[in-house]
Design a protein around this motif. Structure first.
Motif, PDB file in Angstrom:
ATOM      1  N   ALA A 140      -2.580   0.998 -11.719  1.00 41.54           N
ATOM      2  CA  ALA A 140      -1.575   0.073 -11.205  1.00 41.54           C
ATOM      3  C   ALA A 140      -2.062  -0.570  -9.908  1.00 41.54           C
ATOM      4  O   ALA A 140      -1.937  -1.792  -9.716  1.00 41.54           O
ATOM      5  N   LEU A 141      -2.617   0.238  -9.014  1.00 41.49           N
ATOM      6  CA  LEU A 141      -3.163  -0.303  -7.773  1.00 41.49           C
ATOM      7  C   LEU A 141      -4.352  -1.204  -8.057  1.00 41.49           C
ATOM      8  O   LEU A 141      -4.487  -2.285  -7.468  1.00 41.49           O
ATOM      9  N   ASP A 142      -5.216  -0.790  -8.961  1.00 40.44           N
ATOM     10  CA  ASP A 142      -6.411  -1.577  -9.278  1.00 40.44           C
ATOM     11  C   ASP A 142      -6.035  -2.958  -9.798  1.00 40.44           C
ATOM     12  O   ASP A 142      -6.626  -3.979  -9.399  1.00 40.44           O
ATOM     13  N   ARG A 143      -5.040  -3.017 -10.671  1.00 39.38           N
ATOM     14  CA  ARG A 143      -4.599  -4.322 -11.203  1.00 39.38           C
ATOM     15  C   ARG A 143      -4.042  -5.202 -10.091  1.00 39.38           C
ATOM     16  O   ARG A 143      -4.317  -6.412 -10.048  1.00 39.38           O
ATOM     17  N   LEU A 176       0.835  -1.203   0.000  1.00 42.80           N
ATOM     18  CA  LEU A 176       0.000   0.000   0.000  1.00 42.80           C
ATOM     19  C   LEU A 176       0.867   1.249   0.000  1.00 42.80           C
ATOM     20  O   LEU A 176       0.590   2.221  -0.722  1.00 42.80           O
ATOM     21  N   LEU A 177       1.910   1.235   0.814  1.00 42.04           N
ATOM     22  CA  LEU A 177       2.776   2.408   0.917  1.00 42.04           C
ATOM     23  C   LEU A 177       3.528   2.657  -0.393  1.00 42.04           C
ATOM     24  O   LEU A 177       3.846   3.803  -0.728  1.00 42.04           O
ATOM     25  N   ALA A 178       3.760   1.582  -1.142  1.00 37.34           N
ATOM     26  CA  ALA A 178       4.437   1.753  -2.430  1.00 37.34           C
ATOM     27  C   ALA A 178       3.551   2.458  -3.451  1.00 37.34           C
ATOM     28  O   ALA A 178       4.051   3.069  -4.404  1.00 37.34           O
ATOM     29  N   HIS A 179       2.225   2.384  -3.265  1.00 35.34           N
ATOM     30  CA  HIS A 179       1.278   3.003  -4.197  1.00 35.34           C
ATOM     31  C   HIS A 179       0.676   4.297  -3.661  1.00 35.34           C
ATOM     32  O   HIS A 179      -0.116   4.936  -4.361  1.00 35.34           O
ATOM     33  N   HIS A 180       1.004   4.681  -2.422  1.00 38.34           N
ATOM     34  CA  HIS A 180       0.423   5.863  -1.795  1.00 38.34           C
ATOM     35  C   HIS A 180       1.499   6.654  -1.057  1.00 38.34           C
ATOM     36  O   HIS A 180       2.550   6.110  -0.700  1.00 38.34           O
ATOM     37  N   ALA A 185       6.569   5.424  -6.819  1.00 38.04           N
ATOM     38  CA  ALA A 185       7.296   5.304  -8.081  1.00 38.04           C
ATOM     39  C   ALA A 185       6.328   5.538  -9.243  1.00 38.04           C
ATOM     40  O   ALA A 185       5.128   5.292  -9.126  1.00 38.04           O
ATOM     41  N   ARG A 186       6.865   6.026 -10.372  1.00 35.21           N
ATOM     42  CA  ARG A 186       6.003   6.420 -11.487  1.00 35.21           C
ATOM     43  C   ARG A 186       5.107   5.277 -11.952  1.00 35.21           C
ATOM     44  O   ARG A 186       3.932   5.490 -12.256  1.00 35.21           O
ATOM     45  N   ASP A 187       5.604   4.044 -11.962  1.00 34.17           N
ATOM     46  CA  ASP A 187       4.790   2.926 -12.453  1.00 34.17           C
ATOM     47  C   ASP A 187       3.719   2.510 -11.442  1.00 34.17           C
ATOM     48  O   ASP A 187       2.861   1.684 -11.753  1.00 34.17           O
TER      49      ASP A 187
END
Length: 543
Positions: free
Chosen positions: A477-480, A175-179, A469-471
Motif C-alpha cells: 500500500a505504501l509502495d503504490r 506517512l503516519l497513516a502507514h506507520h 489501518a488494515r488497508d
C-alpha cells in the motif's frame, strides 16, 4: 570496551574531541580495532610520523596511578536493544526521514528486533547524507562508515525510498497513516549567516557550500567558485573552515586519487590561490577547531601565524590551565612565521579579527576587519573569495513544531513536544542534529539515535502509538502511494547500481567518480538488474 574513555556516563563525553585508550586496562584483544567502522583505532606501532603526537596526548589523559585502582574498573552502561512487545495486528513499522548517520543508526537499533519494518526516505537519489557530501575527500577512512550503513540497508525489513521528498511527494500525515511512528533525522542543513555589508555579492558564500561543491552534491554542482585570485578568506575557525582551507591548498594530483568531484578537481588544477586566511573573532585559546583536526592540518599543510598572533599564542599559553587548551596552544606556538617566503599554497590562522564589511562594488575584493578589543584599529585583507563558516542551524520540518531560537525541533529525549502544551506529538520523533543541534561527530549520532529509538519503542509497548489501518498496513500500500507520487523513486537495487557505476568510473585509480547530477544518478539506477524470480514471487505473496 572498559578501556576506552570517557564513556557515555562520564563527565566530558558529550564534548570530548577524541576518545582515549587506557594502556593499563587494555588487554589487546583487538576487538575495537576490527569493530571500528572508520579505522580510527590502530596499534601504536603502526602510527605514521604525523600521527605520533596522539601517543603523547593519549598518555597525558591518564594520570600516574601510583598503585591505585585504575579508573576503568567499571564498565560503561550500554543499553540493551529495545525489547518490542508484539501485537496481533502486525509488526512495528517506522518511517525514517533522512539517510545520514543518525537515520542509519536508528534503523540499525530498530532492526535488532525481529519483524520490525523500517522505511527510509531521502530526497536525493543517493543516501548517507553528510558522510557522502560533508566529509572531505582526502578523509577516505572516515567515509568507510558507509560500509556499515550498506550492511544495515541489506537487513531484512529495511526499505529505501530515495529521490522522495517528505512534505512534497508525501506528507507527514500520510506517512503516519502507514506507520506507527515517523522519525526525522534531517540534520541541520542551513548555514548561520553573517550579517555584514557585502555578503551575498559575487565572490562570497559559505564554507558549507564549498564542501558540498567539491563533494559533488547535485544541488551545488554548478556553484560558481572563482579561484582566480591569490587569497581566500574564511571567517570562522571551526573544523569545516580547516577542511575547506586544506582542500583549497592541497596538491590537485593528491586529490585526484580521492572521490572529489570532477568539476572541483578541474577548478583546483587551474587555481591561483596561494594563501587561505582563516580569521577568528577571538584569541587562540578560544579556537573552535578540535585538537585532532589541528594536528592533521599541520601534518599535511603549511600553516603559519603572523608575528602579532604568535605573541597572542604565547600570552594565552602562559595563562592556560586547561590541558586540552594547552595542547592546542603548544601546537600553534610551533607554527611557521607568515613573513617567511611561501614555497607552496599555505594556510594562515588569524585571530582577534571582527568582520565589518566585504570590500568591493560588484564582487568581493577583500574584507575589512576591526581588531577585536580595539576601538579604532582596522585590518583589510585583499581576497577574491570570502567564505563564512560560523555554524549550522536546523530547518523547520513541515507539520512539526520548531524552536527557531535553537534551530531544532522541540523534543524530550527524541519525542517531539508541542511547545504550547508540553505534551508529546503522537508518533513523531527526531534524532541527530535536528534533535540536539549541530554538535558532536559521526559516532555521536549512534547514542543519540539509540535514545530516541528506546523512547519510541517504550511508547509502542505502552500502547501510545496507533496501528495503521488494515488497508495501509501492508508494504504494497505504501509502495503504490509513493510510486504514484514519484515514479522516479530509487530503491536499494537502484542505489547499488549507482554505487557500482561510480566505483567503475573510478577505474581502479580512485575510490569512485561521483555522479553530480540527479539525471545521471537516475539513469544509472534504471540499469539495476531485476530481482530473481523467487524474490519477486515472495514479494507478491507478502503483498
Amino acid at each position: 570496551m572498559n578501556c576506552i574513555h570517557p564513556t557515555p556516563d562520564e563527565p566530558g563525553f558529550a564534548t570530548a574531541e577524541m576518545l582515549y585508550i587506557d594502556p593499563e586496562a587494555c588487554v589487546d584483544c583487538g576487538a575495537c580495532v576490527t569493530a571500528c567502522p572508520v579505522g580510527a583505532i590502530v596499534p601504536h606501532t603502526r602510527l605514521t610520523p604525523e600521527q605520533l603526537p596522539f601517543v603523547a596526548l593519549n598518555a597525558a589523559f591518564y594520570p600516574v596511578r601510583e598503585g591505585k585502582v585504575p579508573p576503568t574498573s567499571k564498565l560503561a552502561p550500554v543499553p540493551d536493544a529495545p525489547r518490542i512487545d508484539p501485537r496481533p495486528g502486525g509488526p512495528l513499522t517506522v518511517a525514517i526521514v533522512g539517510s545520514g548517520p543518525a537515520a542509519m543508526y536508528a534503523a540499525d537499533e530498530l532492526l535488532t528486533q525481529r519483524g520490525v519494518r523500517v522505511n527510509v526516505f531521502e530526497r536525493l537519489p543517493i543516501p548517507y547524507g553528510l558522510v557522502r557530501a560533508g566529509v572531505a575527500p582526502d578523509h577516505q577512512s572516515t567515509k568507510r562508515v558507509t560500509r556499515l550503513f550498506d550492511r544495515i540497508a541489506d537487513r531484512r525489513g529495511f526499505t529505501f525510498y530515495l529521490n522522495v521528498e517528505v512534505g512534497s511527494d508525501i506528507t507527514h500525515d500520510e506517512l503516519l497513516a502507514h506507520h506507527h511512528a515517523v522519525l526525522y533525522a534531517v540534520g541541520a542543513p542551513n548555514d548561520r549567516r553573517l550579517e555584514i555589508d557585502g555578503m551575498g555579492m559575487a565572490g562570497t558564500g559559505t564554507a558549507t557550500e564549498i564542501v558540498a561543491w567539491y563533494n559533488g552534491h547535485p544541488e551545488f554542482a554548478r556553484l560558481p567558485v572563482d579561484l582566480g585570485h591569490e587569497r581566500v578568506v574564511i571567517i570562522g575557525n571551526g573544523n569545516v573552515a580547516l577542511d575547506v582551507a586544506r582542500i583549497l591548498t592541497t596538491d590537485p594530483d593528491a586529490l585526484a586519487r580521492t572521490d572529489i568531484s570532477d568539476h572541483a578537481l578541474a577548478a583546483l588544477r587551474g587555481s591561483k590561490v596561494t594563501e587561505v586566511v582563516i580569521a577568528a573573532r577571538r584569541g587562540p585559546a578560544d579556537s573552535a577547531f578540535t585538537l585532532p583536526e589541528l594536528i592533521g592540518l599541520t601534518a599535511t599543510c603549511d600553516v603559519v601565524l603572523d608575528a602579532a598572533d604568535h605573541e597572542r599564542v604565547a600570552r594565552d599559553l602562559a595563562e592556560a590551565t586547561d590541558p586540552l587548551t594547552r595542547n592546542k596552544l603548544e601546537i600553534l606556538s610551533r607554527l611557521g612565521d607568515a613573513s617567511a617566503p611561501a614555497t607552496r599554497p599555505r594556510i594562515r590562522l588569524a585571530y582577534q579579527l571582527t568582520p565589518r564589511r566585504v570590500l568591493g562594488e560588484r564582487r568581493a575584493e577583500g574584507v575589512e576587519f576591526a581588531v577585536t578589543g580595539s576601538a579604532d584599529e582596522v585590518v583589510r585583507l585583499d581576497a577574491g573569495l570570502v567564505l563564512t563558516s560560523i555554524g549550522y542551524r536546523g530547518r523547520p520540518v513541515r507539520d512539526l513544531p520548531f524552536d527557531d531560537a535553537g534551530g531544532v525541533v522541540p523534543n524530550d529525549g527524541g519525542r517531539v513536544i508541542d511547545p504550547s502544551t508540553g505534551a508529546p506529538v503522537r508518533g513523531s520523533y527526531v534524532a541527530g542534529w535536528i534533535k540536539r543541534g549541530p554538535t558532536g561527530f559521526i559516532g555521536t549520532n549512534k547514542s543519540c539515535a539509540a535514545q530516541t529509538v528506546h523512547n519510541l519503542v517504550a511508547d509502542y509497548n505502552d500502547g501510545l502509538l496507533l496501528d495503521p489501518a488494515r488497508d495501509r498496513a501492508k508494504p504494497a500500500a505504501l509502495d503504490r502511494l509513493v510510486r504514484s507520487r514519484q515514479p522516479d523513486v530509487v530503491d536499494a537495487a537502484g542505489w547499488k547500481a549507482i554505487d557500482a557505476a561510480e566505483i567503475a568510473r573510478g577505474g581502479g585509480q580512485r575510490p569512485r567518480r561521483k555522479f553530480t547530477h540527479a539525471a545521471d544518478m537516475l539513469a544509472a539506477a534504471a540499469d539495476a538488474p531485476a530481482p530473481p524470480l523467487h524474490e519477486r514471487v515472495l514479494a507478491g505473496l507478502r503483498r
